[in-house]
Design a protein around this motif. Structure first.
Motif, PDB file in Angstrom:
ATOM      1  N   GLN A  99       0.963  -1.048   0.008  1.00 49.92           N
ATOM      2  CA  GLN A  99       0.206  -0.268  -0.054  1.00 49.92           C
ATOM      3  C   GLN A  99       0.985   1.325   0.030  1.00 49.92           C
ATOM      4  OE1 GLN A  99      -2.524   0.403   3.247  1.00 49.92           O
ATOM      5  NE2 GLN A  99      -3.416   1.880   2.905  1.00 49.92           N
ATOM      6  N   LEU A 100       0.649   2.280  -1.802  1.00 53.38           N
ATOM      7  CA  LEU A 100       1.323   3.488  -1.058  1.00 53.38           C
ATOM      8  C   LEU A 100       1.144   4.696  -0.344  1.00 53.38           C
ATOM      9  CD1 LEU A 100       2.031   3.168  -4.803  1.00 53.38           C
ATOM     10  CD2 LEU A 100       3.623   1.793  -3.780  1.00 53.38           C
ATOM     11  N   ARG A 101       1.998   5.040   0.317  1.00 52.50           N
ATOM     12  CA  ARG A 101       1.032   5.739   1.291  1.00 52.50           C
ATOM     13  C   ARG A 101       1.328   7.489   0.453  1.00 52.50           C
ATOM     14  NH1 ARG A 101       4.259   5.541   7.125  1.00 52.50           N
ATOM     15  NH2 ARG A 101       3.072   3.161   7.402  1.00 52.50           N
ATOM     16  N   GLU A 102       0.323   8.261   0.575  1.00 50.31           N
ATOM     17  CA  GLU A 102       0.012   9.287  -0.160  1.00 50.31           C
ATOM     18  C   GLU A 102       0.356   8.908  -1.643  1.00 50.31           C
ATOM     19  OE1 GLU A 102       2.674  12.001   1.511  1.00 50.31           O
ATOM     20  OE2 GLU A 102       2.146  12.203   3.289  1.00 50.31           O
ATOM     21  N   TRP A 103      -0.100   8.555  -2.197  1.00 56.34           N
ATOM     22  CA  TRP A 103      -0.011   8.197  -3.503  1.00 56.34           C
ATOM     23  C   TRP A 103      -0.797   8.964  -5.010  1.00 56.34           C
ATOM     24  CZ3 TRP A 103      -3.352   6.042  -7.266  1.00 56.34           C
ATOM     25  CH2 TRP A 103      -3.078   4.965  -8.579  1.00 56.34           C
ATOM     26  N   LYS A 104      -0.347   9.377  -5.581  1.00 58.74           N
ATOM     27  CA  LYS A 104      -0.575  10.906  -6.711  1.00 58.74           C
ATOM     28  C   LYS A 104      -0.515  10.225  -7.393  1.00 58.74           C
ATOM     29  CE  LYS A 104       1.312  13.958  -3.409  1.00 58.74           C
ATOM     30  NZ  LYS A 104       2.584  15.667  -3.173  1.00 58.74           N
ATOM     31  N   GLY A 105      -0.962   9.111  -8.366  1.00 55.88           N
ATOM     32  CA  GLY A 105      -1.022   8.298  -9.290  1.00 55.88           C
ATOM     33  C   GLY A 105       0.342   7.954 -10.474  1.00 55.88           C
ATOM     34  N   GLU A 106       1.114   8.298  -9.541  1.00 56.87           N
ATOM     35  CA  GLU A 106       2.293   7.563 -10.204  1.00 56.87           C
ATOM     36  C   GLU A 106       2.605   6.486 -10.281  1.00 56.87           C
ATOM     37  OE1 GLU A 106       3.673   8.019  -5.840  1.00 56.87           O
ATOM     38  OE2 GLU A 106       1.835   9.506  -7.873  1.00 56.87           O
ATOM     39  N   ARG A 159      -5.140   8.012 -14.689  1.00 60.50           N
ATOM     40  CA  ARG A 159      -6.382   7.918 -14.774  1.00 60.50           C
ATOM     41  C   ARG A 159      -7.079   9.620 -15.050  1.00 60.50           C
ATOM     42  NH1 ARG A 159      -4.403   3.512 -11.950  1.00 60.50           N
ATOM     43  NH2 ARG A 159      -5.504   2.205 -11.551  1.00 60.50           N
ATOM     44  N   ASP A 160      -5.796  10.538 -15.492  1.00 60.81           N
ATOM     45  CA  ASP A 160      -6.392  11.694 -15.022  1.00 60.81           C
ATOM     46  C   ASP A 160      -6.244  11.992 -16.476  1.00 60.81           C
ATOM     47  OD1 ASP A 160      -5.851  14.451 -15.071  1.00 60.81           O
ATOM     48  OD2 ASP A 160      -4.560  14.533 -14.415  1.00 60.81           O
ATOM     49  N   GLU A 161      -7.589  12.903 -17.017  1.00 61.35           N
ATOM     50  CA  GLU A 161      -8.470  12.799 -18.430  1.00 61.35           C
ATOM     51  C   GLU A 161      -6.962  14.001 -18.842  1.00 61.35           C
ATOM     52  OE1 GLU A 161     -12.060  14.235 -18.323  1.00 61.35           O
ATOM     53  OE2 GLU A 161     -13.218  12.321 -18.317  1.00 61.35           O
ATOM     54  N   GLU A 162      -6.606  15.143 -17.508  1.00 62.09           N
ATOM     55  CA  GLU A 162      -5.831  15.840 -18.139  1.00 62.09           C
ATOM     56  C   GLU A 162      -4.443  15.506 -18.897  1.00 62.09           C
ATOM     57  OE1 GLU A 162      -4.936  18.670 -15.233  1.00 62.09           O
ATOM     58  OE2 GLU A 162      -6.822  19.584 -15.679  1.00 62.09           O
ATOM     59  N   LYS A 163      -3.682  14.190 -18.338  1.00 61.45           N
ATOM     60  CA  LYS A 163      -2.747  13.729 -18.764  1.00 61.45           C
ATOM     61  C   LYS A 163      -2.754  13.055 -19.812  1.00 61.45           C
ATOM     62  CE  LYS A 163      -0.818  13.744 -14.187  1.00 61.45           C
ATOM     63  NZ  LYS A 163       0.028  12.710 -13.045  1.00 61.45           N
ATOM     64  N   GLY A 164      -3.985  12.336 -20.554  1.00 59.94           N
ATOM     65  CA  GLY A 164      -4.151  11.770 -21.764  1.00 59.94           C
ATOM     66  C   GLY A 164      -5.390  10.940 -22.050  1.00 59.94           C
ATOM     67  N   PRO A 165      -5.286  10.250 -23.282  1.00 58.93           N
ATOM     68  CA  PRO A 165      -6.337   9.450 -23.615  1.00 58.93           C
ATOM     69  C   PRO A 165      -6.977   7.711 -21.608  1.00 58.93           C
ATOM     70  CG  PRO A 165      -5.254   9.149 -24.741  1.00 58.93           C
ATOM     71  CD  PRO A 165      -4.904   9.955 -23.888  1.00 58.93           C
ATOM     72  N   MET A 166      -8.533   7.900 -21.788  1.00 60.32           N
ATOM     73  CA  MET A 166      -8.157   7.239 -20.668  1.00 60.32           C
ATOM     74  C   MET A 166      -8.687   6.193 -20.917  1.00 60.32           C
ATOM     75  SD  MET A 166      -9.303   9.161 -17.759  1.00 60.32           S
ATOM     76  CE  MET A 166      -9.767   8.035 -16.559  1.00 60.32           C
ATOM     77  N   ASN A 167      -8.307   5.280 -21.987  1.00 61.58           N
ATOM     78  CA  ASN A 167      -8.014   4.177 -22.077  1.00 61.58           C
ATOM     79  C   ASN A 167      -6.499   3.609 -22.287  1.00 61.58           C
ATOM     80  OD1 ASN A 167      -7.977   5.541 -25.002  1.00 61.58           O
ATOM     81  ND2 ASN A 167      -8.401   4.065 -25.869  1.00 61.58           N
ATOM     82  N   GLU A 168      -5.455   4.697 -21.835  1.00 69.72           N
ATOM     83  CA  GLU A 168      -4.006   4.598 -22.028  1.00 69.72           C
ATOM     84  C   GLU A 168      -3.599   3.386 -21.068  1.00 69.72           C
ATOM     85  OE1 GLU A 168      -1.432   8.315 -23.605  1.00 69.72           O
ATOM     86  OE2 GLU A 168      -0.879   8.296 -21.391  1.00 69.72           O
ATOM     87  N   SER A 169      -2.809   2.961 -21.706  1.00 68.87           N
ATOM     88  CA  SER A 169      -2.348   2.022 -20.677  1.00 68.87           C
ATOM     89  C   SER A 169      -0.613   1.642 -20.685  1.00 68.87           C
ATOM     90  CB  SER A 169      -2.340   0.422 -20.480  1.00 68.87           C
ATOM     91  OG  SER A 169      -3.921   0.383 -19.383  1.00 68.87           O
TER      92      SER A 169
END
Length: 478
Positions: free
Chosen positions: A378-385, A412-422
């Motif tokens: 479990q990552l503490r203070e996880w910010k999506g990276e 998980r962030d629409e501002e960073k690219g398509p939501m289907n991007e992996s």
């Protein structure tokens, strides 16, 4: 020579009764070769029932429908398991050599010995007494060199018996070469592998394609290696692995054992089906044809009891899948669904180290690529990276012992690219011929469950008018 089998009978080795309880078994490629050995006084010989499967130009595994030719090995496993020494005396041609390699892979190379029939004068054996009539010991003299090329060539045991006699046949069997003893080698034992590595002769030294061209720059699949796959929950690790296995099955005829403990059988079958057919909406004929294709290439390892399975149980079934189905890949997903009971005196780090060693030995011994999914702590203070490999819960050995380390991360962030991007982040590559550190971007098609590169398009999804009836039949069947 006339031999036949009863139609529909269980396939077994010819001459099986002659080797029951034997510590040493000689395996040949034809019934007449087994009888030739018997004539020369070697009664502990058996023959494969259908000869060698056809040789494939690219040295890839046989398709599943042809792989059934090896069913006799599973049917005779009790006799094979009791043998301490197995001498492989297959034919002196490409199909015979391929047969010998596959038999040794399934039986375990540490107990196999290989007979080399002569091709040239340098390959022949000279007996202490005068060579028998048929004259491998004769000096060819000068001239007619082209004709002499075939003079010393012997294809199989029967040809040696006919042309050189029983004593010479016994000498070739006695001179069978042992495969390297596990853990004790000469560098020259690997000369062929080193040569193939630099000349890329056998096709797998640099790995096989994942099916995604951009990802291939960083990560290719090499038999005998261990890939650790991680990512935060709901990143698509399992979906990506399913898509990868479908790609390898479609492009390289690989077969797999999949121990996916977080998925129900019906849902998993549906997901694999949609990835292969490239449709979510399909007719009944497409369902049946697609499931038949998957059934021949993907085999599920499932634990039906209440207790959790441990790694030894999984690997034992995987070994059975190598023998019965010739699998080239094993998926274990995920680590935390296994039973990890350990002695009180053993630390978790020690336990993980031993577990990964067992998995790597299985991979190397059977030339299977293993993908092992392990969740990060479990990552503490996880910010999506994306996490790194040292974030995996349990031990740093997950990264230290892996041949390849892969992180799957979904946007998980629409501002960073398509939501289907992996993103597929390749964080460790031990074999530099198979890849490099780097990352590739894939887009996930929610309709088919496949991943595609941004420059290409997802498979089209078409809707069938009889889809609902097909689903009802599918649910009833499975």
């Amino acid at each position: 020579k006339r031999f036949w089998q009863v139609k529909g009978a269980e396939k077994v080795f010819y001459g099986l009764d002659d080797v029951t309880g034997s510590d040493e078994i000689i395996i040949v490629e034809g019934e007449i070769d087994k009888l030739s050995l018997y004539e020369a006084g070697m009664t502990n010989a058996i023959s494969v029932p259908d000869g060698a499967p056809p040789q494939r130009n690219d040295n890839s595994p046989l398709p599943p429908e042809q792989d059934k030719k090896y069913s006799y090995m599973w049917n005779c496993r009790d006799v094979l398991d009791s043998a301490i020494r197995v001498v492989l005396a297959t034919d002196n041609d490409n199909p015979g050599q391929a047969l010998g390699e596959e038999l040794s892979r399934r039986l375990g190379r540490e107990r196999c010995y290989r007979v080399r029939w002569p091709t040239t004068l340098e390959d022949t054996i000279v007996l202490d007494d005068t060579a028998e009539e048929g004259g491998q010991g004769d000096d060819p003299g000068d001239g007619a060199e082209a004709a002499d090329v075939n003079r010393f060539f012997r294809k199989d045991a029967n040809e040696v018996l006919v042309k050189d006699g029983a004593a010479m046949l016994q000498a070739y069997i006695d001179s069978a070469e042992e495969y390297p003893i596990r853990g004790l080698f000469r560098l020259t034992d690997f000369w062929g592998d080193v040569y193939n590595y630099y000349n890329l002769h056998s096709g797998n030294e640099g790995g096989v394609s994942t099916g995604w061209r951009e990802l291939d720059q960083y990560y290719k699949i090499v038999p005998g290696e261990l890939s650790i796959v991680t990512g935060v929950p709901n990143s698509g690790k399992s979906e990506w692995l399913d898509a990868l296995c479908i790609n390898l099955a479609e492009q390289h005829n690989w077969t797999f054992a999949m121990c996916s403990m977080e998925k129900g059988v019906k849902d998993h079958a549906r997901q694999l089906l949609e990835k292969h057919v490239r449709k979510k909406r399909m007719g009944w004929e497409e369902v049946v044809e697609g499931m038949s294709w998957i059934d021949e290439r993907i085999f599920l390892i499932r634990y039906e009891d209440d207790e959790l399975p441990n790694i030894d149980w999984v690997l034992n079934l995987a070994r059975a899948a190598v023998l019965r189905h010739g699998i080239r890949g094993l998926v274990i997903d995920p680590y935390n669904e296994l039973d990890h009971q350990r002695p009180s005196s053993m630390t978790e780090t020690e336990y993980v180290s031993q577990m990964l060693t067992k998995i790597k030995r299985f991979a190397q011994h059977h030339e299977c690529h293993v993908w092992f999914v392990a969740h990060p702590r479990q990552l503490r203070e996880w910010k999506g990276e994306p996490p790194n490999l040292y974030d995996i819960s349990g031990s740093a050995h997950f990264i230290n012992k892996a041949d390849c380390g892969i992180v799957i991360h979904r946007n998980r962030d629409e501002e960073k690219g398509p939501m289907n991007e992996s993103r597929v982040l390749v964080r460790k590559i031990r074999n530099k011929a198979a890849g490099n550190i780097g990352e590739s971007v894939l887009h996930y098609d929610r309709v088919t469950g496949r991943f595609y590169e941004p420059k290409s398009s997802p498979a089209e999804s078409t809707q069938s008018t009889d889809f609902m009836s097909a689903v009802e039949k599918f649910n009833a069947a499975f």
